[in-house]
Design an enzyme around this catalytic site. Structure first.
Site, PDB file in Angstrom:
ATOM      1  CE  LYS A 268      -0.037   0.922  -2.689  1.00  0.00           C
ATOM      2  NZ  LYS A 268       0.761   2.160  -2.570  1.00  0.00           N
ATOM      3  CG  ASP A 273       5.882   0.120  -2.667  1.00  0.00           C
ATOM      4  OD1 ASP A 273       6.638  -0.154  -3.631  1.00  0.00           O
ATOM      5  OD2 ASP A 273       5.375   1.251  -2.483  1.00  0.00           O
ATOM      6  CE  LYS A 280       8.268   2.496  -1.156  1.00  0.00           C
ATOM      7  NZ  LYS A 280       7.980   3.929  -1.359  1.00  0.00           N
ATOM      8  CG  ASP A 291       2.210   0.093  -0.094  1.00  0.00           C
ATOM      9  OD1 ASP A 291       1.506   1.048   0.291  1.00  0.00           O
ATOM     10  OD2 ASP A 291       2.779   0.062  -1.203  1.00  0.00           O
ATOM     11  CG  ASP A 350       8.324   3.818  -4.705  1.00  0.00           C
ATOM     12  OD1 ASP A 350       7.571   2.897  -4.333  1.00  0.00           O
ATOM     13  OD2 ASP A 350       8.966   4.543  -3.924  1.00  0.00           O
ATOM     14  CD  GLU A 352       3.437   0.794  -5.266  1.00  0.00           C
ATOM     15  OE1 GLU A 352       4.259   1.686  -5.524  1.00  0.00           O
ATOM     16  OE2 GLU A 352       2.877   0.674  -4.165  1.00  0.00           O
ATOM     17  NE  ARG A 354       0.693   7.400  -8.386  1.00  0.00           N
ATOM     18  CZ  ARG A 354       1.277   8.550  -8.106  1.00  0.00           C
ATOM     19  NH1 ARG A 354       1.313   9.518  -9.012  1.00  0.00           N
ATOM     20  NH2 ARG A 354       1.831   8.754  -6.930  1.00  0.00           N
TER      21      ARG A 354
END
Ligand code: BES
Ligand code: MN
Ligand code: ZN
Length: 498
Positions: A268, A273, A280, A291, A350, A352, A354
């Site tokens: 990933k 993020d 967030k 991230d 959020d 994201e 996956r």
């Protein structure tokens, strides 16, 4: 830093520092017992005088008279002999690295690898020495403008061994440990860099650099048009709110014959993020530069594998983009079509990770991989479940899961097995698409992994949720490089089993 193994009997008189261990109760380690008579039983006398009790991690640096076995001796406390295992061994080595780093010694001969440590052989004991010293030498790529702190003078670490055979095994262990250290350092550098530097484009450039540096590595960088051509609708949905162009990074390492099925590592690579429209909260949002730690770890592992020329084939796939809010960003309720053809209702922008990973996992199918392991800072829920000690480990294959868990134990980079499957996929039901991207708060790490599980059908697949392990918060904020040690140990064992 250079690492060498050397037969103990040939080492006399050469080094700037000899590093020896002492257990509690004045029980001298192998090196101390060996050197003490030649230095007028200084070590034994220090114990008797109450100046050094051998407490685990304690250290004492002493100059020796000219003509001694070394210019200095560094005593390291090993704790009680009965409790001396891998963890204590690492702690003792770290104490040695710290004390040497502060000293003026430019080389050292370390005797600690002669101690028995559980069932670790010479190779592993040497490997841990190189790994600990190289990780300790790591410096954050900071942008501080003041005077730099003085760099450590330690340039060469020699490891004492019993005989010529052990010397050779230790040399191989040191090579492995140094290469693991280099992989960890690469992962940490990428994680620690600010997100305005470490963009998807930058990650692509670093992958190209790896390909240039290592002859068995090739890198292919797929840009936004290429990602569109691949119909990666979920990946594209995440990037669409960002001004930074996305990158699909595909590196291939070939160390085995062409026909050997590769291991695929999928990372990933969200370089920032923000949460997107499901924005967030501000506290600690800066940490969302980390991230992309999954991407950093798979690139770090690739570097180590290339350096060690492991006899395996390895494919590293990184889905890199930012997750940002904008007028063009993906919205809650948007439905996208993934590369697999399945549709996803994005209920929370959020979630994201996956989304980018499901398309990257689908992409991995073209390699007919022996196994696919994705690495992701996927869920805050995993931190709630496991804290910062274990990575979450989910898999559709018990043998693969067992291999990864065992690698984590050996590498002191542990992962804990957690469930995936239909029960959690049921939480992801959507009235409007095949699946939703979130499934409520209960079992958040498991529902996220089970979303990926649905895209990994018929693959031998495992998932490492490293949200709690890839970086530290607070005063020691920074990337840890985890799970590079686990991944590399897993691959080394795969290579040996071939
Ligand atoms: N990157 C985060 C996960 C994360 C959060 C890692 C905090 C480390 C620290 C991920 O993209 C995310 O935002 N996950 C959400 C999922 C939720 C919306 C279902 C989360 O964990 O809150
Ligand atoms: Mn997120
Ligand atoms: Zn994320």
């Amino acid at each position: 830093m250079e690492f060498k193994s050397i037969v103990d009997s040939k080492a006399q008189g050469s080094a700037a520092c000899a590093v020896v261990g002492i257990y509690e109760q004045g029980d001298l380690g192998v090196g101390a017992r060996h050197l003490d008579p030649a230095i007028d039983h200084l070590i034994g006398r220090l114990y008797k005088a109450g100046d050094f009790a051998g407490k685990l991690g304690d250290s004492l640096m002493l100059p020796l008279p000219a003509g001694s076995a070394a210019a200095r001796i560094l005593l390291i406390g090993l704790g009680p002999r009965s409790g001396f295992a891998r963890k204590q061994y690492r702690k003792a080595l770290l104490a040695a690295a710290q004390a040497l780093g502060k000293s003026g010694a430019d080389d050292a001969i370390v005797y600690l690898g002669l101690e028995p440590v559980g069932d670790l052989d010479v190779h592993y004991r040497a490997r841990i020495i190189a790994e600990v010293f190289s990780v300790h030498a790591y410096k954050i790529p900071d942008l501080k403008t003041g005077p730099k702190p003085k760099a450590s003078s330690l340039a060469t670490v020699m490891v004492a061994t019993e005989n010529a055979r052990a010397e050779k095994a230790a040399a191989e262990g040191l090579t492995a440990g140094a290469a693991i250290g280099n992989g960890i350092a690469l992962a940490r550098d990428l994680g620690n860099l600010p997100p305005n530097v470490c963009t998807p484009t930058y990650l692509g450039k670093r992958a190209l650099q790896l390909a240039k540096q290592w002859p068995n590595v090739t890198a292919k960088i797929v840009d936004e048009n290429g990602i569109k051509a691949l119909k990666m609708g979920a990946f594209l949905a995440v990037t669409q709110g960002s001004d930074q162009p996305p990158r699909l990074i595909v590196c291939e390492y070939r160390g085995a014959k062409r026909s050997a099925a590769p291991i695929c590592l999928v990372g990933k690579g969200i370089t920032f993020d923000s949460g997107g429209i499901s924005l967030k909260d501000p506290p600690a949002m800066d940490e969302m530069k980390f991230d992309m730690s999954g991407a950093a770890a798979v690139l770090g592992a690739l570097r180590t594998v290339a350096e060690l020329k492991l006899p395996i084939n390895l494919v590293v796939i990184v889905a890199a983009c930012e997750n940002m809010p904008s007028g063009g960003a993906v919205k809650p309720a948007d439905i996208v079509t993934t590369m697999s053809g399945q549709t996803v209702e994005i209920l929370n922008t959020d979630a994201e990770g996956r989304l980018v990973l499901c398309d990257a996992i689908t992409y991995s199918r073209r390699y007919k991989p022996a196994a696919v392991v994705d690495v992701a800072t996927l869920t805050g829920a995993c931190i709630i479940a496991l804290g910062n000690h274990f990575s979450g480990l989910m898999s559709n294959d018990d043998a693969l899961s067992g291999e990864l868990a065992a690698a984590g134990v050996r590498a002191d980079d542990r992962a804990w097995s957690m469930p995936v499957g239909e029960e959690y996929v049921d939480q992801l039901k959507s009235n409007f698409a095949d699946i939703a991207n979130v499934g409520g708060r209960e079992g958040g790490a498991c529902t996220a992994a089970s979303f990926l599980w649905k895209f990994a059908k018929d693959l031998r697949w495992a998932h490492l949720d490293v949200a709690g392990t890839a970086w530290l918060s607070g005063a020691k904020k920074g990337s840890t490089g985890r799970p590079v040690p686990l991944l590399v140990d897993f691959l080394i064992h795969r290579a040996a089993a071939q």
